[in-house]
Design a protein around this motif. Structure first.
Motif, PDB file in Angstrom:
ATOM      1  N   SER A 249      24.295  12.272  13.313  1.00  0.00           N
ATOM      2  CA  SER A 249      23.914  12.794  12.001  1.00  0.00           C
ATOM      3  C   SER A 249      23.800  14.320  12.000  1.00  0.00           C
ATOM      4  CB  SER A 249      22.589  12.172  11.565  1.00  0.00           C
ATOM      5  OG  SER A 249      22.372  12.423  10.197  1.00  0.00           O
ATOM      6  N   ASP A 250      24.190  14.907  10.883  1.00  0.00           N
ATOM      7  CA  ASP A 250      24.154  16.359  10.705  1.00  0.00           C
ATOM      8  C   ASP A 250      22.908  16.706   9.889  1.00  0.00           C
ATOM      9  OD1 ASP A 250      24.382  18.877   9.593  1.00  0.00           O
ATOM     10  OD2 ASP A 250      26.525  18.701   9.177  1.00  0.00           O
ATOM     11  N   PRO A 251      21.865  17.272  10.541  1.00  0.00           N
ATOM     12  CA  PRO A 251      20.582  17.472   9.857  1.00  0.00           C
ATOM     13  C   PRO A 251      20.662  18.454   8.680  1.00  0.00           C
ATOM     14  CG  PRO A 251      20.553  18.461  12.056  1.00  0.00           C
ATOM     15  CD  PRO A 251      21.822  17.684  11.959  1.00  0.00           C
ATOM     16  N   LEU A 252      21.518  19.445   8.767  1.00  0.00           N
ATOM     17  CA  LEU A 252      21.630  20.396   7.659  1.00  0.00           C
ATOM     18  C   LEU A 252      22.252  19.737   6.428  1.00  0.00           C
ATOM     19  CD1 LEU A 252      22.671  23.838   9.189  1.00  0.00           C
ATOM     20  CD2 LEU A 252      20.537  23.186   8.036  1.00  0.00           C
ATOM     21  N   HIS A 253      23.320  18.969   6.669  1.00  0.00           N
ATOM     22  CA  HIS A 253      23.975  18.274   5.564  1.00  0.00           C
ATOM     23  C   HIS A 253      23.016  17.251   4.946  1.00  0.00           C
ATOM     24  CE1 HIS A 253      27.986  16.403   3.979  1.00  0.00           C
ATOM     25  NE2 HIS A 253      27.114  16.636   3.046  1.00  0.00           N
TER      26      HIS A 253
ATOM     27  N   SER B 233      19.730  17.317   4.847  1.00  0.00           N
ATOM     28  CA  SER B 233      18.675  17.898   4.002  1.00  0.00           C
ATOM     29  C   SER B 233      19.260  18.418   2.690  1.00  0.00           C
ATOM     30  CB  SER B 233      17.886  18.977   4.758  1.00  0.00           C
ATOM     31  OG  SER B 233      18.671  20.130   4.901  1.00  0.00           O
ATOM     32  N   ALA B 234      20.513  18.823   2.690  1.00  0.00           N
ATOM     33  CA  ALA B 234      21.156  19.232   1.434  1.00  0.00           C
ATOM     34  C   ALA B 234      21.288  18.045   0.481  1.00  0.00           C
ATOM     35  CB  ALA B 234      22.529  19.843   1.722  1.00  0.00           C
TER      36      ALA B 234
ATOM     37  N   GLU C 181      17.818  17.283  -0.918  1.00  0.00           N
ATOM     38  CA  GLU C 181      17.425  18.300  -1.915  1.00  0.00           C
ATOM     39  C   GLU C 181      18.166  18.079  -3.231  1.00  0.00           C
ATOM     40  OE1 GLU C 181      17.878  22.353  -0.482  1.00  0.00           O
ATOM     41  OE2 GLU C 181      16.694  21.799   1.300  1.00  0.00           O
TER      42      GLU C 181
ATOM     43  N   SER D 178      33.173  13.526   5.041  1.00  0.00           N
ATOM     44  CA  SER D 178      31.899  13.148   5.650  1.00  0.00           C
ATOM     45  C   SER D 178      31.642  11.675   5.382  1.00  0.00           C
ATOM     46  CB  SER D 178      30.747  13.964   5.053  1.00  0.00           C
ATOM     47  OG  SER D 178      30.980  15.338   5.224  1.00  0.00           O
TER      48      SER D 178
ATOM     49  N   HIS E 273      27.277  13.905  -2.888  1.00  0.00           N
ATOM     50  CA  HIS E 273      25.814  14.003  -2.954  1.00  0.00           C
ATOM     51  C   HIS E 273      25.265  13.248  -4.157  1.00  0.00           C
ATOM     52  CE1 HIS E 273      25.431  17.825  -0.246  1.00  0.00           C
ATOM     53  NE2 HIS E 273      26.339  16.973   0.205  1.00  0.00           N
TER      54      HIS E 273
END
Lengths: 282, 282, 282
Positions: free
Chosen positions: B2-6, B8-9, B12, B185, B226
């Motif tokens: 998992s990509d933590p930055l993606h 959290s985007a 959000e 993704s 998203h």
């Protein structure tokens, strides 16, 4: 200013109609949209009416002529339903079955707008809609952007009066305060709850209840304005009761059915109704 | 991995969309099957959208072009609905209205299968289905035996990626763990409850919520992936809340509506989401 | 007078069918009316079946031939549904899929009456209706005034026997006490609650449950009469459970789904069933 004598006559007629309906369930013929058929039938059953959805060519006319009342709701008007609607209105007109027109979402949508304008010329006993729909039906605006009103009830008062006088219909504008008129008097009903707008069919089912009350009123010497007001008052007081015990729109819709089944003339003490005479048409 | 930055985007954007939706209900045009229309409309109203079912020829195109989002669900595709669907997709494409394709029960049933394959070529913003439906849409299997998946979500991962890359769509495979991809993704959402499969429209209504979230996302610079993930996370966390207070499928469906109306960004702390970059297409 | 051996065979088969159904959900093909589609699907899901509504020409025949059981309900028979019905019955007959005919509101309404009389000649596995509908189907009365029975169950006993013997069908007359016959035996089921008549689809959904039980019974050497009785007993005991915790028709419909999901063979101790041999046809 409100006329207390007229007001008490409306509330007395409401109690009489509620009892008449439970004693002899009026056969209520519904031609309505596919989104709200089940909920509408359940609302009618709960309040004490006998619903039947007959919306095909070859049956709608026969049935409208034996039914106590007819609802025509234009929410999802397929070609088959449009033809069945004209057949049903013909049957209702021939035998004097009272009928209610609900011009759902007219204005922007061309097919239902044309049909609604044709139908209102056939002199429905009552018309029910939100402010945008009533304005669009009178040709005074392009209507809302969908099924929601983008105009206030008061903004539609003139359109309602116009339609009532031109077509001999009771016109009911649903909103935070409902406005009903037969062209001679204006009734305002402040009962209800915003949760009715969070449940699909909250307004559509009221149109069906009006058809049931108009059906029950036949042979009782009750004016159509009173029957339409009675339907609104009963429905909206039940909605208030339901809102008290609800935790959201899901439980509200379920509680509304229970409340409609339980409502009795004693509950009419909660009615918040005003009635006033209108100036004569020029 | 998992990509933590993606991740959290995504979360959000989910919170932003939930707030945007409540502030300005997106007009959500649904062409859906007769089994789930009422439930779908109630789900949309509960979460904060403005549903409208417009599925006739002569109106569907007009409406799709003014709506915020469009759902096309092939559950009961009458000839009238099939023609209205093509009209609606034309309208949506012309004005850039995002739209969701739900290819219900394709595979064995020939008419909807042909229609779904035609529609996916018109580049839906998103496709939602179970594993069997996504495999059948990609031409990789004959589909399930009805509305239930007979394949696992993972088995459809390749088909989802293929469809996403070929048609520029976000593809969402519903299952115990949902798999969403835009071809670049892959998002996995482990929220939800088995009770969603015990209620008719549990999946169909999610497709409508996706259309509402895609509608709300317009002009917000939020990627379609998203918005689709946001719809899934909100819907499935609400379903978990509802399951906690339910005694069976009847009370669950009611509680789901209450939970959707009550859900807030704070509830997103319960999201169980993973996101990973895919290898580039060969 | 009741036959205790036959009765215990029915109750044993009911328990076996309930377990079989939960172990392998029978794919239950429904062609039914737009008022009750959602409720019917939810009832089937709750009891453990896999519902699918496939009611268009070009798909209904294919699907009926792969389904475990088929329901044909004539509540809102559009031209498309009428053609799809004939296609489905053809498919079911070709492959031996058991099917149930529910002749809703026949009698006064000409199109469905003609269709029902045609269909009964195609030898449905079972027919379910109220007393007025069964009388009208046998040509012995003009039927009720709408969807409600205006005749008693006993008044339709002769008509039920006649239809059963002529068409090789199990005929189920719904009422306060249900009367079921295959022309050789007569089963009376006294379970149920009046609340079932206050919810739309209360009877229609039972027809769907019969199709599911007939589907589950295939390959189990269980007579159709037992499968139809089993569906009735399970549905009506669940309805009694639901009535105990309900405050009106709204909460009842929700509780019925929970009760159907929870019912187990142990609950069959509450069955109030009698069975008697009929005299041979003259």
């Amino acid at each position: 200013m409100s006329d207390p004598l007229h007001l008490s006559a409306i509330l007395e007629d409401t109690a009489r109609l509620l009892e008449a309906l439970r004693a002899a369930p009026p056969l209520t013929h519904c031609i309505t949209n596919t989104v709200v058929t089940g909920f509408t039938a359940n609302v009618l059953l709960a309040v004490g009416a006998a619903p039947a959805m007959v919306d095909i060519v070859g049956e709608a006319g026969v049935f409208a002529s034996v039914a106590s009342g007819l609802l025509v709701n234009l929410g999802t008007p397929t070609p088959e339903q449009r033809a069945a609607t004209l057949e049903a209105v013909g049957g209702a007109s021939a035998t004097g079955t009272p009928w209610v027109l609900d011009p759902v979402a007219i204005g922007v949508l061309p097919i239902r707008t044309d049909l609604a304008r044709d139908l209102v010329g056939r002199r429905p006993t009552a018309v029910r809609g939100n402010a945008s729909e009533i304005l669009a039906l009178a040709g005074l605006s392009a209507g809302g952007r969908g099924v929601d009103a983008t105009d206030t009830t008061d903004a539609a008062a003139g359109a309602a009066r116009l339609l009532a006088r031109e077509h001999g219909s009771v016109v009911a504008v649903s909103g935070e305060v409902d406005l009903l008129t037969d062209g001679e008097s204006e009734v305002r009903i402040a009962n209800g709850t915003a949760l009715l707008t969070r449940v699909t069919g909250g307004g559509c089912a009221l149109g069906a209840v009006m058809a049931a009350f108009l059906g029950a009123a036949q042979g009782m010497d009750i004016p159509a304005l009173h029957a339409v007001a009675a339907a609104s008052v009963v429905y909206e007081i039940a909605a208030e009761r339901a809102a008290e015990t609800s935790e959201g729109p899901g439980t509200f819709a379920v509680a509304l059915l229970d409340a409609l089944a339980a409502i009795s003339p004693a509950d009419l003490a909660d009615a918040r109704v005003e009635v006033a005479a209108l100036e004569a048409a020029r």
